[in-house]
Design a protein around this motif. Structure first.
Motif, PDB file in Angstrom:
ATOM      1  N   MET A 107      45.187  59.998  52.772  1.00  0.00           N
ATOM      2  CA  MET A 107      44.699  58.661  53.324  1.00  0.00           C
ATOM      3  C   MET A 107      45.357  57.636  52.497  1.00  0.00           C
ATOM      4  SD  MET A 107      40.735  59.438  53.767  1.00  0.00           S
ATOM      5  CE  MET A 107      40.114  60.321  55.062  1.00  0.00           C
ATOM      6  N   ARG A 108      45.494  56.515  53.165  1.00  0.00           N
ATOM      7  CA  ARG A 108      46.148  55.534  52.421  1.00  0.00           C
ATOM      8  C   ARG A 108      45.235  54.189  52.406  1.00  0.00           C
ATOM      9  NH1 ARG A 108      50.960  56.974  50.444  1.00  0.00           N
ATOM     10  NH2 ARG A 108      51.912  58.615  51.737  1.00  0.00           N
ATOM     11  N   ALA A 109      45.676  53.410  51.353  1.00  0.00           N
ATOM     12  CA  ALA A 109      44.344  52.323  51.127  1.00  0.00           C
ATOM     13  C   ALA A 109      44.201  51.413  52.621  1.00  0.00           C
ATOM     14  CB  ALA A 109      45.098  51.379  50.211  1.00  0.00           C
ATOM     15  N   ILE A 110      45.082  51.096  53.538  1.00  0.00           N
ATOM     16  CA  ILE A 110      44.866  50.374  54.638  1.00  0.00           C
ATOM     17  C   ILE A 110      44.036  51.343  55.654  1.00  0.00           C
ATOM     18  CG2 ILE A 110      46.650  51.253  55.633  1.00  0.00           C
ATOM     19  CD1 ILE A 110      45.596  47.680  55.644  1.00  0.00           C
ATOM     20  N   ASP A 111      44.041  52.767  55.468  1.00  0.00           N
ATOM     21  CA  ASP A 111      43.185  53.399  56.368  1.00  0.00           C
ATOM     22  C   ASP A 111      41.654  53.513  55.914  1.00  0.00           C
ATOM     23  OD1 ASP A 111      45.487  54.334  57.704  1.00  0.00           O
ATOM     24  OD2 ASP A 111      45.667  55.839  56.203  1.00  0.00           O
ATOM     25  N   ILE A 112      41.521  53.229  54.487  1.00  0.00           N
ATOM     26  CA  ILE A 112      40.008  53.283  53.995  1.00  0.00           C
ATOM     27  C   ILE A 112      39.318  51.981  53.583  1.00  0.00           C
ATOM     28  CG2 ILE A 112      40.184  55.518  53.335  1.00  0.00           C
ATOM     29  CD1 ILE A 112      40.245  54.412  50.490  1.00  0.00           C
ATOM     30  N   ALA A 113      40.431  50.769  53.611  1.00  0.00           N
ATOM     31  CA  ALA A 113      39.686  49.536  53.312  1.00  0.00           C
ATOM     32  C   ALA A 113      39.276  48.766  54.208  1.00  0.00           C
ATOM     33  CB  ALA A 113      41.131  48.577  52.828  1.00  0.00           C
ATOM     34  N   THR A 114      38.404  47.858  53.741  1.00  0.00           N
ATOM     35  CA  THR A 114      37.388  46.998  54.753  1.00  0.00           C
ATOM     36  C   THR A 114      38.602  45.952  55.245  1.00  0.00           C
ATOM     37  OG1 THR A 114      35.560  47.583  53.764  1.00  0.00           O
ATOM     38  CG2 THR A 114      35.546  45.499  55.234  1.00  0.00           C
ATOM     39  N   ARG A 118      33.799  24.932  39.156  1.00  0.00           N
ATOM     40  CA  ARG A 118      34.578  25.648  40.462  1.00  0.00           C
ATOM     41  C   ARG A 118      35.048  26.930  40.202  1.00  0.00           C
ATOM     42  NH1 ARG A 118      32.645  22.385  43.094  1.00  0.00           N
ATOM     43  NH2 ARG A 118      32.739  20.319  42.755  1.00  0.00           N
ATOM     44  N   VAL A 119      35.180  27.483  41.343  1.00  0.00           N
ATOM     45  CA  VAL A 119      35.776  28.855  41.219  1.00  0.00           C
ATOM     46  C   VAL A 119      36.850  29.321  40.413  1.00  0.00           C
ATOM     47  CG1 VAL A 119      36.357  30.896  42.811  1.00  0.00           C
ATOM     48  CG2 VAL A 119      34.502  29.407  43.381  1.00  0.00           C
ATOM     49  N   GLY A 120      37.989  28.290  40.583  1.00  0.00           N
ATOM     50  CA  GLY A 120      39.102  28.427  40.108  1.00  0.00           C
ATOM     51  C   GLY A 120      39.150  28.304  38.585  1.00  0.00           C
ATOM     52  N   SER A 121      37.901  28.009  38.006  1.00  0.00           N
ATOM     53  CA  SER A 121      37.933  27.816  36.434  1.00  0.00           C
ATOM     54  C   SER A 121      37.336  29.019  35.866  1.00  0.00           C
ATOM     55  CB  SER A 121      37.177  26.558  36.055  1.00  0.00           C
ATOM     56  OG  SER A 121      35.687  26.753  36.308  1.00  0.00           O
ATOM     57  N   VAL A 122      36.738  29.956  36.670  1.00  0.00           N
ATOM     58  CA  VAL A 122      35.989  31.024  36.199  1.00  0.00           C
ATOM     59  C   VAL A 122      36.533  32.391  36.664  1.00  0.00           C
ATOM     60  CG1 VAL A 122      33.939  29.674  35.328  1.00  0.00           C
ATOM     61  CG2 VAL A 122      34.049  30.767  37.742  1.00  0.00           C
ATOM     62  N   MET A 123      37.532  32.485  38.006  1.00  0.00           N
ATOM     63  CA  MET A 123      37.696  33.507  38.571  1.00  0.00           C
ATOM     64  C   MET A 123      38.898  34.507  37.645  1.00  0.00           C
ATOM     65  SD  MET A 123      40.756  32.054  40.853  1.00  0.00           S
ATOM     66  CE  MET A 123      42.227  31.499  40.332  1.00  0.00           C
ATOM     67  N   SER A 124      38.662  35.760  37.858  1.00  0.00           N
ATOM     68  CA  SER A 124      39.768  36.379  37.157  1.00  0.00           C
ATOM     69  C   SER A 124      40.835  36.569  37.995  1.00  0.00           C
ATOM     70  CB  SER A 124      39.227  37.930  37.404  1.00  0.00           C
ATOM     71  OG  SER A 124      37.847  38.118  36.713  1.00  0.00           O
ATOM     72  N   CYS A 125      41.924  36.418  36.971  1.00  0.00           N
ATOM     73  CA  CYS A 125      43.114  36.053  37.621  1.00  0.00           C
ATOM     74  C   CYS A 125      44.235  36.469  36.760  1.00  0.00           C
ATOM     75  CB  CYS A 125      43.472  34.582  38.235  1.00  0.00           C
ATOM     76  SG  CYS A 125      43.569  33.589  36.782  1.00  0.00           S
ATOM     77  N   PRO A 126      45.168  36.987  37.123  1.00  0.00           N
ATOM     78  CA  PRO A 126      45.676  37.117  38.525  1.00  0.00           C
ATOM     79  C   PRO A 126      44.879  38.473  38.994  1.00  0.00           C
ATOM     80  CG  PRO A 126      47.489  38.167  37.162  1.00  0.00           C
ATOM     81  CD  PRO A 126      46.559  37.406  36.334  1.00  0.00           C
ATOM     82  N   PRO A 127      44.596  38.725  40.267  1.00  0.00           N
ATOM     83  CA  PRO A 127      43.744  39.608  40.581  1.00  0.00           C
ATOM     84  C   PRO A 127      44.729  41.162  40.480  1.00  0.00           C
ATOM     85  CG  PRO A 127      44.573  38.548  42.284  1.00  0.00           C
ATOM     86  CD  PRO A 127      44.900  37.794  41.296  1.00  0.00           C
ATOM     87  N   VAL A 128      44.020  42.236  40.046  1.00  0.00           N
ATOM     88  CA  VAL A 128      44.545  43.554  40.376  1.00  0.00           C
ATOM     89  C   VAL A 128      44.639  43.965  41.758  1.00  0.00           C
ATOM     90  CG1 VAL A 128      44.235  45.934  39.757  1.00  0.00           C
ATOM     91  CG2 VAL A 128      43.756  44.502  37.948  1.00  0.00           C
ATOM     92  N   LEU A 129      45.744  44.044  42.368  1.00  0.00           N
ATOM     93  CA  LEU A 129      45.911  44.398  43.670  1.00  0.00           C
ATOM     94  C   LEU A 129      46.282  45.780  44.123  1.00  0.00           C
ATOM     95  CD1 LEU A 129      48.147  41.166  45.029  1.00  0.00           C
ATOM     96  CD2 LEU A 129      45.514  41.546  44.956  1.00  0.00           C
ATOM     97  N   CYS A 130      46.127  46.100  45.217  1.00  0.00           N
ATOM     98  CA  CYS A 130      46.608  47.686  45.686  1.00  0.00           C
ATOM     99  C   CYS A 130      47.510  47.331  46.756  1.00  0.00           C
ATOM    100  CB  CYS A 130      45.264  48.156  46.252  1.00  0.00           C
ATOM    101  SG  CYS A 130      45.363  50.029  46.563  1.00  0.00           S
ATOM    102  N   SER A 131      48.429  48.055  46.748  1.00  0.00           N
ATOM    103  CA  SER A 131      49.384  48.056  47.830  1.00  0.00           C
ATOM    104  C   SER A 131      48.734  48.770  49.015  1.00  0.00           C
ATOM    105  CB  SER A 131      50.591  48.983  47.434  1.00  0.00           C
ATOM    106  OG  SER A 131      51.454  49.022  48.798  1.00  0.00           O
ATOM    107  N   HIS A 132      48.973  48.372  50.214  1.00  0.00           N
ATOM    108  CA  HIS A 132      48.430  48.679  51.565  1.00  0.00           C
ATOM    109  C   HIS A 132      48.757  50.360  51.915  1.00  0.00           C
ATOM    110  CE1 HIS A 132      52.346  48.296  52.699  1.00  0.00           C
ATOM    111  NE2 HIS A 132      52.383  49.047  53.799  1.00  0.00           N
ATOM    112  N   ASP A 133      49.950  50.953  51.267  1.00  0.00           N
ATOM    113  CA  ASP A 133      50.140  52.302  51.548  1.00  0.00           C
ATOM    114  C   ASP A 133      49.735  53.199  50.183  1.00  0.00           C
ATOM    115  OD1 ASP A 133      52.121  51.223  49.622  1.00  0.00           O
ATOM    116  OD2 ASP A 133      53.753  52.178  50.989  1.00  0.00           O
TER     117      ASP A 133
END
Length: 162
Positions: free
Chosen positions: A1-8, A71-86
């Motif tokens: 199973m890949r991320a794209i298959d189980i992701a919302t 503002r959201v930009g002043s408190v958001m977590s960045c950069p976000p930890v991303l997951c590859s679609h595969d």
């Protein structure tokens, strides 16, 4: 199973210019646990941050931030930890375990947001895999059953000898 298959695929997004109050209303409206932050008015949804319901609660209550002006930009977590679609299920779990995160935005090869995978999504996928394995084990006769059957065949062959 890949991320794209189980992701919302339905991801709720917010711009960094929006207020914490607006973000909280989006979370409530969509019954979501996080918002992926993207730049407003960009056709490509490129994740630049993430903010969770817990972040908003902590900031608005514990730190007494003004939810209307912060503002959201002043408190958001960045950069976000991303997951590859595969990414595989194992890779997803490794990322979550290593980072302590329960939600990972899923990006395509161009870095565009294509979904979000949560710890709950990973757990459901793992449960489905275990169910499939269980079905294989139930359908396949046990080793003991095969040994008994082979012994019966052997004994039948021995008793038929002159």
């Amino acid at each position: 199973m890949r991320a794209i298959d189980i992701a919302t695929s339905r991801v709720v997004v917010v711009s960094p210019e929006q207020s914490l109050r607006a973000a909280a209303l989006l979370l409530e409206q969509h019954m979501a646990g996080c918002l992926v932050v993207v730049r407003a008015n960009e056709p490509n949804l490129l994740p630049i941050g993430i903010i969770t319901d817990r972040d908003i609660s902590r900031l608005a209550v514990a730190e007494a931030a003004d939810a209307g002006s912060t503002r959201v930009g002043s408190v958001m977590s960045c950069p976000p930890v991303l997951c590859s679609h595969d990414a595989t299920l194992t890779e997803i779990v490794d990322i979550m375990h290593g980072s302590g995160l329960r939600r990972l935005p899923v990006a395509d090869p161009a870095g565009r947001l294509v979904g979000i995978v949560t710890a709950d999504d990973a757990l459901v996928a793992l449960t489905q895999l275990l169910q499939q394995l269980t079905e294989v084990l139930v359908v396949e006769p046990s080793l003991k059953d095969r040994l008994v059957a082979m012994q019966s065949v052997r004994e039948a062959g021995d008793s038929g000898s002159p």
